[in-house]
Design an enzyme around this catalytic site. Structure first.
Site, PDB file in Angstrom:
ATOM      1  N   GLY A  37     -15.497   6.075  31.581  1.00 30.66           N
ATOM      2  CA  GLY A  37     -14.947   6.650  32.811  1.00 30.66           C
ATOM      3  C   GLY A  37     -13.728   7.530  32.617  1.00 30.66           C
ATOM      4  CB  SER A  38     -12.161   9.306  29.760  1.00 28.37           C
ATOM      5  OG  SER A  38     -13.177  10.145  29.273  1.00 28.37           O
ATOM      6  CG  MET A 115     -25.018   7.110  29.458  1.00 21.61           C
ATOM      7  SD  MET A 115     -24.999   8.801  28.846  1.00 21.61           S
ATOM      8  CE  MET A 115     -23.353   8.890  28.179  1.00 21.61           C
ATOM      9  NE  ARG A 116     -31.042   4.171  34.093  1.00 26.09           N
ATOM     10  CZ  ARG A 116     -31.870   3.490  33.301  1.00 26.09           C
ATOM     11  NH1 ARG A 116     -31.455   3.076  32.117  1.00 26.09           N
ATOM     12  NH2 ARG A 116     -33.108   3.239  33.673  1.00 26.09           N
ATOM     13  CG  LEU A 117     -34.120  10.406  31.835  1.00 24.51           C
ATOM     14  CD1 LEU A 117     -35.553  10.247  31.334  1.00 24.51           C
ATOM     15  CD2 LEU A 117     -33.577  11.793  31.505  1.00 24.51           C
ATOM     16  CG  HIS A 134     -24.907  17.536  27.575  1.00 24.48           C
ATOM     17  ND1 HIS A 134     -25.612  16.348  27.464  1.00 24.48           N
ATOM     18  CD2 HIS A 134     -25.143  18.220  26.429  1.00 24.48           C
ATOM     19  CE1 HIS A 134     -26.259  16.332  26.309  1.00 24.48           C
ATOM     20  NE2 HIS A 134     -25.989  17.455  25.665  1.00 24.48           N
TER      21      HIS A 134
HETATM   22  C1  GRF Z   1     -18.906  12.348  28.050  1.00 24.45           C
HETATM   23  O1  GRF Z   1     -18.749  12.793  26.736  1.00 24.45           O
HETATM   24  C2  GRF Z   1     -19.964  13.123  28.768  1.00 24.45           C
HETATM   25  O2  GRF Z   1     -20.097  14.435  28.325  1.00 24.45           O
HETATM   26  C3  GRF Z   1     -21.214  12.358  28.452  1.00 24.45           C
HETATM   27  O3  GRF Z   1     -20.819  11.008  28.456  1.00 24.45           O
HETATM   28  C4  GRF Z   1     -19.442  10.925  28.104  1.00 24.45           C
HETATM   29  C5  GRF Z   1     -18.764  10.101  29.179  1.00 24.45           C
HETATM   30  O4  GRF Z   1     -17.430   9.843  28.847  1.00 24.45           O
HETATM   31  N1  GRF Z   1     -22.263  12.659  29.402  1.00 24.45           N
HETATM   32  P1  GRF Z   1     -16.493   9.032  29.838  1.00 24.45           P
HETATM   33  O5  GRF Z   1     -17.231   7.772  30.240  1.00 24.45           O
HETATM   34  O6  GRF Z   1     -16.192   9.899  31.017  1.00 24.45           O
HETATM   35  O7  GRF Z   1     -15.259   8.719  29.049  1.00 24.45           O
END
Ligand code: GRF
Length: 219
Positions: A37-38, A115-117, A134
């Site tokens: 969640g950064s 991380m889901r389609l 991405h």
């Molecule tokens: C990021 O690198 C984003 O590009 C990818 O997943 C990561 C999520 O990072 N889709 P965070 O959870 O926001 O730290």
């Protein structure tokens, strides 16, 4: 392009009343996150700093242990766990996501490490209003482990991309990109950390840009 005097350009003129109206109307965001969640944090910080006129209505997360949920509680944002394992199909999960987003009056959906389609159930409910981040310069290195893919390919420059979501994975219209050098000693972790610094910069900026597109461009 030559416009006939009576022709209408595709850009709708941004009149003053429009601007005034929108300046008072923060974007209502729903954020979907699976892990750390950064990027959620970066959006919240940008809003606090006055760089993005928005409010986060709700965080939806799918892993019970996602740190994004802890961050949401720190910011006073409602966090809703929708564990994909509890649903029979992707469509069922997306249906519940749509219901939750609507319940919280969300206008824009931000996939910040989701991380889901995605299925048409979600896409059709928020047409052209779903944004993804991405960790590569799309169209290179789509899909999972994009940072590892870049290292394996031996590229000297990679980066990150903010784009609108469409049915094909990591393929919708690109809103913003940032390039990042790959250094000789990079590991997936060091390179990802460098990419994330750029993600945190361009994701809030692209959300603001997306709203401009919606306001002034007839698609
Ligand atoms: C990021 O690198 C984003 O590009 C990818 O997943 C990561 C999520 O990072 N889709 P965070 O959870 O926001 O730290």
């Amino acid at each position: 392009m030559v416009l006939r005097p009576d022709s209408t350009p595709s850009l709708v003129s941004p009149d003053i009343s429009d601007r005034t109206k929108y300046a008072d109307t923060p974007l209502k965001l729903g954020i979907l996150a699976s892990g750390n969640g950064s990027n959620f944090e970066a959006i919240a910080q940008a809003i606090k700093a006055g760089q993005l006129a928005a409010q986060i209505q709700v965080l939806i997360y799918n892993h019970p242990e996602a740190k994004a949920a802890v961050r949401a509680s720190h910011w006073g944002v409602p966090a809703v766990l929708l564990n994909h394992r509890d649903y029979k199909s992707r469509e069922d999960l997306d249906g519940q996501i749509v219901q939750t987003l609507q319940q919280y009056n969300v206008e824009w959906v931000i996939m910040a490490g989701w991380m889901r389609l995605v299925t048409p159930v979600l896409l059709n409910a928020f047409t052209n209003k779903i944004i993804n981040i991405h960790p590569s310069l799309l169209p290179s290195f789509k899909g999972m482990r994009a940072v590892e893919q870049a290292l394996a390919a031996g590229v000297k420059i990679t980066g990150c991309t903010v784009h609108l979501i469409c049915l094909e994975m990591d393929a919708g219209p690109i809103l913003m990109q940032a390039a990042v050098p790959v250094l000789p000693d990079d590991t997936p972790e060091t390179l990802h950390a460098r990419i994330q610094m750029q993600e945190h910069r361009i994701l809030p900026a692209a959300i603001a840009l997306a709203e401009q597109i919606q306001k002034y461009v007839t698609i």
